[in-house]
Design an enzyme around this catalytic site. Structure first.
Site: not given
Length: 189
Positions: A89, A119, A144, A162
């Protein structure tokens, strides 16, 4: 260093030293991803055109069942492998230097971020990077705004709620949610 040599080097987990030839090659190779994602995100494309651009970006022919709603962002592209009948999406970002493998029949929600680069923890060498792959099994549903961190494997049939931040491996047929993601249900059948 050729593209395939660099991708093999990155996948090995070796440290990429800031300012090194490998680091400069990484930035050089990013230019193709920037060009293709600008093309993808800059105007309307049919589903077939999106699949063609993503095939160019990944260097792999995508299945006719692949679907995506742009925009989509990546800093490499060549280290993404996507299975059959998978849908991505809007607003997703894949940082794929370490390799991202997505299985068949997956659903990836809006604004998901998949990271394969980290890192160095030491402030004096923070610009140095290491890469670790992310593997997503078959029939996985990622909600999401999920963030998946380097080195994670998500098992077949899992559901990621989500907003979750996935910091460790997820067992098959498991639902997880939260920050960091924790199991809330087992056997998603």
């Amino acid at each position: 260093m050729t593209e395939s040599e660099f991708l093999k080097y990155a996948a090995s987990g070796e440290t990429i030293l800031a300012g090194s030839k490998a680091h400069k090659d990484m930035h050089r190779m990013s230019q193709n991803a920037l060009r293709l994602t600008s093309k993808l995100n800059g105007s309307y494309h049919t589903p077939d055109e999106i699949r063609d651009i993503m095939s160019d970006l990944t260097g792999k022919t995508l299945d006719s069942g692949f679907g995506m709603f742009p925009p989509f962002y990546t800093d490499c592209g060549k280290n993404i492998t996507i299975g059959k009948n998978t849908f991505i999406n809007m607003g997703c970002t894949f940082q794929d230097w370490g390799g991202i493998t997505i299985g068949d029949e997956c659903l990836i929600g809006h604004n998901c971020t998949i990271c394969t680069v980290n890192h160095d923890k030491n402030p004096s060498s923070r610009e140095n990077m290491t890469c670790r792959p992310v593997t997503i099994g078959n029939r996985v549903w990622i909600g999401a705004n999920v963030t998946i961190l380097p080195g994670v494997t998500i098992g077949d049939g899992a559901i990621i709620g989500a907003g979750a931040v996935v910091t460790k491996d997820i067992s098959p047929e498991t639902t997880v949610a939260g920050i960091p993601a924790k199991e809330i249900n087992r056997t998603n059948r």
